[in-house]
Every structure is written in C-alpha cells, then in structure tokens.
Write a protein that holds these residues in place. Structure first.
Motif, mmCIF file in Angstrom:
data_model
loop_
_atom_site.group_PDB
_atom_site.id
_atom_site.type_symbol
_atom_site.label_atom_id
_atom_site.label_comp_id
_atom_site.label_asym_id
_atom_site.label_seq_id
_atom_site.Cartn_x
_atom_site.Cartn_y
_atom_site.Cartn_z
ATOM 1 N N ASP A 337 0.869 -1.180 0.000
ATOM 2 C CA ASP A 337 0.000 0.000 0.000
ATOM 3 C C ASP A 337 0.900 1.223 0.000
ATOM 4 N N ARG A 338 1.170 1.728 -1.168
ATOM 5 C CA ARG A 338 2.137 2.808 -1.340
ATOM 6 C C ARG A 338 1.757 4.050 -0.535
ATOM 7 N N ASP A 339 0.522 4.488 -0.655
ATOM 8 C CA ASP A 339 0.100 5.706 0.021
ATOM 9 C C ASP A 339 0.254 5.589 1.533
ATOM 10 N N TYR A 340 -0.114 4.440 2.078
ATOM 11 C CA TYR A 340 -0.016 4.235 3.520
ATOM 12 C C TYR A 340 1.440 4.212 3.966
ATOM 13 N N PHE A 341 2.272 3.529 3.227
ATOM 14 C CA PHE A 341 3.702 3.415 3.541
ATOM 15 C C PHE A 341 4.329 4.799 3.695
ATOM 16 N N PHE A 342 4.084 5.648 2.713
ATOM 17 C CA PHE A 342 4.672 6.987 2.731
ATOM 18 C C PHE A 342 4.042 7.852 3.810
ATOM 19 N N LYS A 343 2.733 7.733 3.996
ATOM 20 C CA LYS A 343 2.042 8.556 4.987
ATOM 21 C C LYS A 343 2.545 8.263 6.400
ATOM 22 N N VAL A 344 2.733 6.996 6.714
ATOM 23 C CA VAL A 344 3.202 6.633 8.054
ATOM 24 C C VAL A 344 4.577 7.241 8.336
ATOM 25 N N ILE A 345 5.472 7.132 7.381
ATOM 26 C CA ILE A 345 6.805 7.711 7.569
ATOM 27 C C ILE A 345 6.715 9.227 7.708
ATOM 28 N N ASN A 346 5.910 9.856 6.864
ATOM 29 C CA ASN A 346 5.767 11.314 6.923
ATOM 30 C C ASN A 346 5.142 11.777 8.228
ATOM 31 N N ASP A 347 4.118 11.074 8.687
ATOM 32 C CA ASP A 347 3.440 11.471 9.931
ATOM 33 C C ASP A 347 4.394 11.394 11.122
ATOM 34 N N HIS A 348 5.125 10.308 11.217
ATOM 35 C CA HIS A 348 6.053 10.165 12.341
ATOM 36 C C HIS A 348 7.235 11.130 12.215
ATOM 37 N N PHE A 349 7.650 11.402 10.982
ATOM 38 C CA PHE A 349 8.738 12.363 10.813
ATOM 39 C C PHE A 349 8.350 13.727 11.373
ATOM 40 N N GLN A 350 7.135 14.146 11.104
ATOM 41 C CA GLN A 350 6.679 15.435 11.635
ATOM 42 C C GLN A 350 6.691 15.447 13.165
ATOM 43 N N LEU A 351 6.295 14.323 13.769
ATOM 44 C CA LEU A 351 6.307 14.240 15.234
ATOM 45 C C LEU A 351 7.735 14.289 15.769
ATOM 46 N N MET A 352 8.635 13.605 15.097
ATOM 47 C CA MET A 352 10.028 13.602 15.539
ATOM 48 C C MET A 352 10.674 14.969 15.340
ATOM 49 N N ALA A 353 10.425 15.582 14.193
ATOM 50 C CA ALA A 353 11.041 16.875 13.885
ATOM 51 C C ALA A 353 10.513 17.989 14.772
ATOM 52 N N SER A 354 9.291 17.842 15.248
ATOM 53 C CA SER A 354 8.703 18.862 16.120
ATOM 54 C C SER A 354 8.929 18.561 17.597
#
Length: 378
Positions: A337-354
């Motif tokens: 599931d391409r969209d889910y794969f990328f979304k999960v990484i992006n969502d957690h990246f925002q949490l880590m970066a903030s």
C-alpha cells in the motif's frame, strides 16, 4: 496524452486491422476505476499502471506475461523493472525511470552571495552550506537553506541514506526493519536538519504548492527534488538562474538510492485481444519509440540504450545529474500500500522533527504500522 496518440497512430498505420480506443481519466479517479474494471471482469486490453500497483494485479494472475522476459530484462535498469517482475517473469514494461533522489535544484547566485564556491560535494558540506544559506526574519525562515520536506522526499531520502550506509530496510516476510543502526542514524540526520540545523521547517508540508514551486519563487536556496521539477521551472516559471546538481552521498559510499517503478504498460490476461495488446506494448518499448516518448514527456528513460542515446541528453542537458546515477538505483521493494507506507513515515517524521516523539519511538511506530498493513494485504 499526445505522446500516446502519436504512438497509437504509428502502430495502426502498420497494423490497419487493429483499432485502439484511447481513453484517459483524471488521476484522482483512475486507480479506483482501474481496480473496479478488473473486479467486474471487464478490464481494458492495455492499461497504463504505476509500477507500485502492478504486483497486486500480477500476483492475482490478472496480467499477461511479456514474452522473452529474460532478454528484455537486460535492456532495462533494475529499479524500474522491480514492480513489473514476479517470479522471474515480466508482467508489463516500464516507460520511465521514476527517480526522485540524487539531484537538487540550486540557485547559484544565492550560493555565490554567501561565499560558497559551487555545489557541496559531501554531506557535511551540504549541511554547512545549508546553514549559511538559510535566511530568517522575525516570522521564521524566509529562505530555506536546504528544503527536502515533501511527501515523497522524506521517505525516499530516509531509505536512500540507509542504503548509502550499506544497510537494508527489508526483513523477512515482506516486513520492514527500521531497528537497525543505519535506520536510526539516517532518521536522526534528517530530523536534525529541522530541529538542530534549522535549515528547513514543516510550514509548507502538505500545502497546495510543491516545494519546487517555492524554490522557483525564491523561498529556498537548495531543494531536493526529482528531475521532473526542472520542466516546471522552465515552462511555468521561465526560470533561468538555477541548476540541477548531484546531492552528495550521506557517506563515503556511492549515492545509491531507492526508487519506485514508474509508469508503464500492462496487458490484461483475460483480454480477447491479448496478443495484439502485448504486441503494442513491445512496439511502444522499442528504442526509437521510447526515445520519442521520454523526450516528449520529459521523463527519465527506464531503458539503458535510450538513456545512453546522445540525442536524449542533447535535448535535456539538465538531466545529466540523473542519468549519471541510474545504475545506482534499487527497487524500493514489495510495498503493498504505497500511500499508507509513505504517509506513516511522513506522519512520524513530523512528530520527531517537532520534538513530540523521539527518533527511537518514531521508528518503532513506523515499523509496526507498516508491517501490520503489509500483513493485512497478504
């Protein structure tokens, strides 16, 4: 669209007994419409598919095998073929190399004004240059030194930085493994660009404009983006003061990277016109026809002889950075599931970066969510 129409006309001129009905749909509705046609057992004879979609269809026996796959395979770069391959057989052929990594847009004038002589050649130089190039005002960052914060780039850069450390991110049973030292080091470096180095931020993430738009509007000095963004700069912004240059490797190793299999053509296994459908795909995939398709669509060739044709580089000199590293690309892997794969990484990246999540916790969350999703699609 015109590229396909030209190829259809050329094919029908050679095969007057064949009639091809060309239909196109907005991208927002196309994936579901395509899926519905196969479920209803009324699929198109030939379909354009993104490489990440193909394994779902080929695994379920819905696509026709392309004959002589062993010979054809040698003519393509391995990354574009990944999604079209199953158990050593080909179920379609890619028209492009969907490369999002390895190159960045830069404003040479901005670098020169900061005393930076040319593009950075190491990751350390990249970070140092990005710090110098970042401009702030009372509201925050006015000009980003190095912008990489986009839905595709965060994921691709993370995976590629793992590969550049000679690491791996796939484990057993089509599960990802982000508990490795390489994964932690890669993610920590990306998060640090936001939290510590402060050369970019999250303010434009998920916005209406692409980060390449902000670059051409002068809001970033260096922007990590695929070569397709060059066309936007030339055609939409009529930009002149920019270059497309290599992004240094994260390590002393070559700048290897993860890449998806891009757009290509497949034929339905159940088609009554399967032989003609496969023949058309092979016709489109000839060196001469693919060269014209890649030139007219401003896409990177998936086929070696086309990419190495001097005519292609002469017509697209900005593409040199990407052409030089095509052999270093690795297929991104069996994502269900391409969209889910990328979304999960992006969502957690925002949490880590903030600062809302540690890198360790973020990687654990990414790994668990993706692996659970992979299992659901088996």
């Amino acid at each position: 669209m015109n590229a396909y129409k030209d190829l259809i006309a050329a094919y029908q001129a050679k095969h007057p007994e064949v009639e091809i009905d060309y239909q196109s749909f907005p991208y927002d509705v196309y994936p579901q419409k395509l899926k519905a046609s196969f479920i209803a057992k009324n699929p198109p004879d030939i379909a354009e598919m993104f490489g990440t979609w193909v394994p779902v269809y080929s695994t379920n026996g819905l696509l026709a095998e392309i004959p002589d796959g062993e010979r054809l395979r040698d003519g393509y770069y391995k990354a574009p073929l990944g999604g079209y391959s199953l158990n050593g057989k080909l179920y379609g052929l890619p028209l492009e190399f969907n490369i999002e990594n390895g190159g960045m847009l830069i404003h040479p004038k901005m670098l020169k004004e900061k005393g930076i002589e040319g593009p950075p050649s190491t990751w350390e130089e990249l970070v140092e240059s990005a710090r110098k190039l970042t401009v702030r005002d009372g509201k925050g960052i006015k000009v980003k030194g190095f912008d990489f914060v986009s839905g595709d780039n965060i994921t691709f850069t993370f995976l590629s930085m793992i590969l550049q450390q000679n690491g791996k991110y796939w484990g057993e049973n089509d599960h990802v493994n982000f508990r490795t030292p390489e994964a932690k080091k890669a993610m920590q470096a990306l998060v640090s660009l936001i939290k510590d180095d402060k050369v970019a931020d999250l303010t434009t993430f998920g916005g209406e404009l692409d980060i390449s738009d902000y670059f051409f509007q002068g809001s970033s000095a260096m922007t990590y983006r695929g070569p397709w963004s060059i066309a936007a700069g030339l055609n939409t912004y009529k930009a002149e003061d920019f270059e497309y240059v290599p992004v240094p490797s994260f390590t002393a190793n070559p700048p290897s990277y993860a890449a998806e299999s891009g757009w290509g053509l497949v034929a339905s296994q159940k088609s009554k016109q399967r032989k003609a459908a496969v023949d058309f795909i092979e016709f489109v995939s000839s060196n001469e026809n693919l060269l014209q398709w890649n030139l007219s669509t401003f896409t990177v060739p998936a086929k070696k002889e086309v990419a190495e044709n001097p005519e292609f580089l002469k017509a697209n000199p900005f593409m040199k950075t990407s052409l030089d590293i095509l052999t270093l690309g690795e297929w991104i892997g069996p994502i269900t599931d391409r969209d889910y794969f990328f979304k999960v990484i992006n969502d957690h990246f925002q949490l880590m970066a903030s600062g809302q999540e540690t890198v360790e916790a973020g990687l654990r969350g990414i790994e668990k969510s993706i692996n659970d999703n992979q299992d659901q699609h088996k």
